[in-house]
Design a protein around this motif. Structure first.
Motif, PDB file in Angstrom:
ATOM      1  N   ALA A  18       0.812  -1.221   0.000  1.00  0.00           N
ATOM      2  CA  ALA A  18       0.000   0.000   0.000  1.00  0.00           C
ATOM      3  C   ALA A  18       0.844   1.270   0.000  1.00  0.00           C
ATOM      4  O   ALA A  18       0.487   2.265  -0.634  1.00  0.00           O
ATOM      5  N   ALA A  19       1.965   1.243   0.683  1.00  0.00           N
ATOM      6  CA  ALA A  19       2.803   2.443   0.791  1.00  0.00           C
ATOM      7  C   ALA A  19       3.597   2.741  -0.477  1.00  0.00           C
ATOM      8  O   ALA A  19       4.057   3.866  -0.662  1.00  0.00           O
ATOM      9  N   HIS A  20       3.769   1.758  -1.354  1.00  0.00           N
ATOM     10  CA  HIS A  20       4.665   1.949  -2.500  1.00  0.00           C
ATOM     11  C   HIS A  20       4.013   1.823  -3.866  1.00  0.00           C
ATOM     12  O   HIS A  20       4.573   2.279  -4.856  1.00  0.00           O
ATOM     13  N   LYS A  21       2.836   1.226  -3.956  1.00  0.00           N
ATOM     14  CA  LYS A  21       2.257   0.966  -5.276  1.00  0.00           C
ATOM     15  C   LYS A  21       1.826   2.222  -6.022  1.00  0.00           C
ATOM     16  O   LYS A  21       1.741   2.208  -7.242  1.00  0.00           O
ATOM     17  N   ASP A  22       1.575   3.306  -5.304  1.00  0.00           N
ATOM     18  CA  ASP A  22       1.123   4.536  -5.954  1.00  0.00           C
ATOM     19  C   ASP A  22       2.092   5.704  -5.780  1.00  0.00           C
ATOM     20  O   ASP A  22       1.696   6.863  -5.885  1.00  0.00           O
ATOM     21  N   LEU A  23       3.360   5.400  -5.530  1.00  0.00           N
ATOM     22  CA  LEU A  23       4.339   6.485  -5.355  1.00  0.00           C
ATOM     23  C   LEU A  23       4.481   7.282  -6.643  1.00  0.00           C
ATOM     24  O   LEU A  23       4.610   6.707  -7.726  1.00  0.00           O
TER      25      LEU A  23
END
Length: 119
Positions: free
Chosen positions: A54-59
Motif C-alpha cells: 500500500a505504501a509503495h504501489k502509488d508512489l
C-alpha cells in the motif's frame, strides 16, 4: 509530486531501465519488485519494501527519483552510481513491473473455497 519523468516511454528506455534495475535494484527488491531479492532469500532479514504494498504501489515518479537519489531508511543514495537519466529509466521499468504485477493480482482466479474447506 510535481517532478515528472522527462523521458519518453519507449522500448529502448524500458529495456535500459530493465538492464539497470538488474544491476542496481534486483539484489534487494527482487526480480519481480516484490522485495524478495537474493539478500532476503539468503537470510539477511532487513526490511525491503515490495513495489506492490500500500505504501509503495502509488508512489509518484518524483518521490521514487528522490529516494533513488538521496536514499531512504536502509537504502543509501544511488546518486553516485546511477546517472539522473538512468534513474528515470529505472523508474519507468518499476512502473511497468507494478502495472504487470497489479494486473496479474487482479486477474488471478479466486481460491476454491470448497477445496480449502475440505482440508
Amino acid at each position: 509530486k510535481e517532478l515528472k519523468n522527462p523521458l519518453e516511454v519507449s522500448d529502448a528506455n524500458f529495456a535500459e531501465g530493465k538492464r539497470l534495475f538488474g544491476i542496481y535494484c534486483i539484489h534487494c527488491h527482487g526480480e519481480k519488485g516484490d522485495g524478495q531479492g537474493w539478500l532476503q532469500i539468503k537470510g539477511d532479514k532487513f526490511p525491503v519494501p515490495s513495489y506492490f504494498d500500500a505504501a509503495h504501489k502509488d508512489l509518484p515518479d518524483g518521490k521514487m527519483f528522490f529516494t533513488i537519489t538521496y536514499g531512504k531508511n536502509l537504502m543509501g543514495s544511488h546518486a553516485s552510481q546511477v546517472a539522473a537519466l538512468d534513474r528515470w529509466k529505472i523508474i519507468m521499468y518499476i512502473n511497468k513491473l507494478q502495472e504487470d504485477g497489479l494486473a496479474a493480482a487482479t486477474s488471478a482466479p479466486a481460491a476454491d473455497s470448497s477445496a480449502t474447506a475440505a482440508k
